[in-house]
Write a protein that holds these residues in place. Sequence first.
Motif, PDB file in Angstrom:
ATOM      1  N   THR A 238      66.920  19.542  23.971  1.00 51.35           N
ATOM      2  CA  THR A 238      66.084  20.082  25.045  1.00 51.35           C
ATOM      3  C   THR A 238      66.933  20.602  26.196  1.00 51.35           C
ATOM      4  O   THR A 238      66.700  21.702  26.725  1.00 51.35           O
ATOM      5  N   PHE A 239      67.928  19.812  26.583  1.00 52.02           N
ATOM      6  CA  PHE A 239      68.788  20.241  27.692  1.00 52.02           C
ATOM      7  C   PHE A 239      69.671  21.422  27.298  1.00 52.02           C
ATOM      8  O   PHE A 239      70.044  22.223  28.160  1.00 52.02           O
ATOM      9  N   LEU A 240      70.008  21.534  26.014  1.00 47.41           N
ATOM     10  CA  LEU A 240      70.715  22.739  25.567  1.00 47.41           C
ATOM     11  C   LEU A 240      69.824  23.969  25.744  1.00 47.41           C
ATOM     12  O   LEU A 240      70.305  25.052  26.085  1.00 47.41           O
ATOM     13  N   GLY A 241      68.518  23.774  25.503  1.00 49.53           N
ATOM     14  CA  GLY A 241      67.569  24.856  25.743  1.00 49.53           C
ATOM     15  C   GLY A 241      67.507  25.228  27.213  1.00 49.53           C
ATOM     16  O   GLY A 241      67.340  26.400  27.562  1.00 49.53           O
ATOM     17  N   VAL A 242      67.629  24.235  28.084  1.00 44.45           N
ATOM     18  CA  VAL A 242      67.646  24.496  29.530  1.00 44.45           C
ATOM     19  C   VAL A 242      68.899  25.278  29.909  1.00 44.45           C
ATOM     20  O   VAL A 242      68.847  26.239  30.685  1.00 44.45           O
ATOM     21  N   LEU A 243      70.041  24.884  29.355  1.00 43.31           N
ATOM     22  CA  LEU A 243      71.309  25.541  29.687  1.00 43.31           C
ATOM     23  C   LEU A 243      71.349  26.987  29.217  1.00 43.31           C
ATOM     24  O   LEU A 243      72.008  27.829  29.842  1.00 43.31           O
ATOM     25  N   THR A 244      70.670  27.279  28.123  1.00 41.63           N
ATOM     26  CA  THR A 244      70.691  28.643  27.576  1.00 41.63           C
ATOM     27  C   THR A 244      69.494  29.470  28.027  1.00 41.63           C
ATOM     28  O   THR A 244      69.281  30.580  27.517  1.00 41.63           O
ATOM     29  N   SER A 245      68.703  28.954  28.960  1.00 44.57           N
ATOM     30  CA  SER A 245      67.543  29.692  29.447  1.00 44.57           C
ATOM     31  C   SER A 245      67.987  30.929  30.223  1.00 44.57           C
ATOM     32  O   SER A 245      69.097  30.996  30.757  1.00 44.57           O
ATOM     33  N   ARG A 246      67.100  31.915  30.336  1.00 38.04           N
ATOM     34  CA  ARG A 246      67.450  33.148  31.045  1.00 38.04           C
ATOM     35  C   ARG A 246      67.334  32.989  32.566  1.00 38.04           C
ATOM     36  O   ARG A 246      67.836  33.810  33.315  1.00 38.04           O
ATOM     37  N   TYR A 247      66.638  31.943  33.023  1.00 35.82           N
ATOM     38  CA  TYR A 247      66.484  31.633  34.451  1.00 35.82           C
ATOM     39  C   TYR A 247      65.842  32.787  35.227  1.00 35.82           C
ATOM     40  O   TYR A 247      66.317  33.200  36.279  1.00 35.82           O
ATOM     41  N   ALA A 248      64.764  33.301  34.673  1.00 30.53           N
ATOM     42  CA  ALA A 248      63.949  34.278  35.392  1.00 30.53           C
ATOM     43  C   ALA A 248      63.006  33.543  36.341  1.00 30.53           C
ATOM     44  O   ALA A 248      62.835  32.326  36.248  1.00 30.53           O
ATOM     45  N   GLU A 249      62.410  34.276  37.253  1.00 30.85           N
ATOM     46  CA  GLU A 249      61.513  33.658  38.233  1.00 30.85           C
ATOM     47  C   GLU A 249      60.378  32.921  37.552  1.00 30.85           C
ATOM     48  O   GLU A 249      60.025  31.800  37.938  1.00 30.85           O
ATOM     49  N   GLU A 250      59.789  33.537  36.527  1.00 34.43           N
ATOM     50  CA  GLU A 250      58.649  32.940  35.839  1.00 34.43           C
ATOM     51  C   GLU A 250      59.025  31.637  35.141  1.00 34.43           C
ATOM     52  O   GLU A 250      58.176  30.771  34.959  1.00 34.43           O
ATOM     53  N   PHE A 252      60.727  29.204  36.216  1.00 39.39           N
ATOM     54  CA  PHE A 252      60.672  28.054  37.115  1.00 39.39           C
ATOM     55  C   PHE A 252      59.237  27.580  37.366  1.00 39.39           C
ATOM     56  O   PHE A 252      59.040  26.508  37.935  1.00 39.39           O
ATOM     57  N   LEU A 253      58.270  28.364  36.926  1.00 35.33           N
ATOM     58  CA  LEU A 253      56.877  27.975  37.150  1.00 35.33           C
ATOM     59  C   LEU A 253      56.467  26.840  36.213  1.00 35.33           C
ATOM     60  O   LEU A 253      55.948  25.811  36.671  1.00 35.33           O
ATOM     61  N   LYS A 254      56.724  26.979  34.913  1.00 34.42           N
ATOM     62  CA  LYS A 254      56.317  25.930  33.964  1.00 34.42           C
ATOM     63  C   LYS A 254      57.367  25.646  32.891  1.00 34.42           C
ATOM     64  O   LYS A 254      57.561  24.494  32.506  1.00 34.42           O
ATOM     65  N   SER A 255      58.013  26.681  32.385  1.00 35.44           N
ATOM     66  CA  SER A 255      58.914  26.519  31.253  1.00 35.44           C
ATOM     67  C   SER A 255      60.048  25.531  31.531  1.00 35.44           C
ATOM     68  O   SER A 255      60.202  24.530  30.806  1.00 35.44           O
ATOM     69  N   LEU A 256      60.835  25.780  32.552  1.00 35.91           N
ATOM     70  CA  LEU A 256      61.958  24.893  32.862  1.00 35.91           C
ATOM     71  C   LEU A 256      61.503  23.491  33.288  1.00 35.91           C
ATOM     72  O   LEU A 256      62.083  22.499  32.823  1.00 35.91           O
ATOM     73  N   PRO A 257      60.486  23.355  34.159  1.00 37.77           N
ATOM     74  CA  PRO A 257      60.029  22.002  34.489  1.00 37.77           C
ATOM     75  C   PRO A 257      59.562  21.204  33.277  1.00 37.77           C
ATOM     76  O   PRO A 257      59.809  19.994  33.192  1.00 37.77           O
TER      77      PRO A 257
END
Length: 343
Positions: A238-250, A252-257
């Motif tokens: 799961t945290f590997l998925g967080v590290l490879t995320s694109r980090y777009a504004e959207e 931070f709304l639900k996906s990353l949390p």
Amino acid sequence: MKLTRSYALELLQCISNEISAIPDLEIAKKGVDLAFFNAIEHGIIEIVIEIIKANPSFLACQYDFQKSTIHAAVRFRQEKVFNLIYAAGKWKYLMISGYDEYNNNILHLAAMLAPPNRLAHISGAALQMQKEIQWYKEVESIVDPSYKLDLNHDGEKPSELFTNSHKQLMEEAEKWTKGIAHSSTVVGALIITIMFTAAFTVHTQDSGYPIFLHKKAFKVFITADAVSLFAASTSVLTFLGVLTSRYAEEDFLKSLPRKLIIGLSTLFFSIAGMMIAFCATLIIMLDGDLKLIIPTVLLASVPVAVFIFLQFPLLVDIFISIYGPGMFDRKMEYLFEKDPSFA
């Protein structure tokens, strides 16, 4: 404190009675509008409600660069005052419309970065960014679609202003999220290594059959070891998925949390499972010697307690920010249900 609050509410009631008798043209001279907008800025909802009840025209009152009550509430990020829009009835559309001196509409105000004191009480840059996006989305949902195309004096649409004003917060949120993910990945990888090794180092006979197979403590050990291993593996992935995320504004709304909730929760279960497996192994080795077992079990609970103390509040905040009741309440009609002027 309760007595002081009681006296303050009585005084507020007396003041509101006096305000109701002040003609609209005299409001500015008496300084009531200044007090009203100060109450909005600091989120003192009791004063705002009483003044509006005393004189509903305050909903459309203007002061300095603020167009109305709802514009000030959005700019200062006061959700309780903002919620009054849903109880304002016929005043609703009058409050939303209008522009400030820089040609910013209410959606532009929502796109601006919140005041530092409103961000300070939110834990973590990622949750601060999430809160800002929630504000923007909420205001966007109540305005006419044409508001999204309006340009201010700098030639910026609301969405462009949001991106430009939140660049630094975005960078901090990305750094904060990656820091948690990286640290948790290291811990999870260590737990995977330990628990995988421990599962195959049990005492066996020459035939390869485990000696302690029929002991309850051994079954507890195997179960806890498996839970810890699988939970740690899930956490790391799961945290590997967080590290490879694109980090777009959207994101931070639900996906990353959501990913942080899954990662931190499974990491907690893996740590707890590791400690249980350790205690079960000691029980087998010490053969029921309670003088040594009890202190060891108590010590083994320390890492779990430390993790709960340090990370559980953050986990709760993230969970509430996604699945909680939210900061926007569209059912505040009860505040004015006895006042026919808001019908």
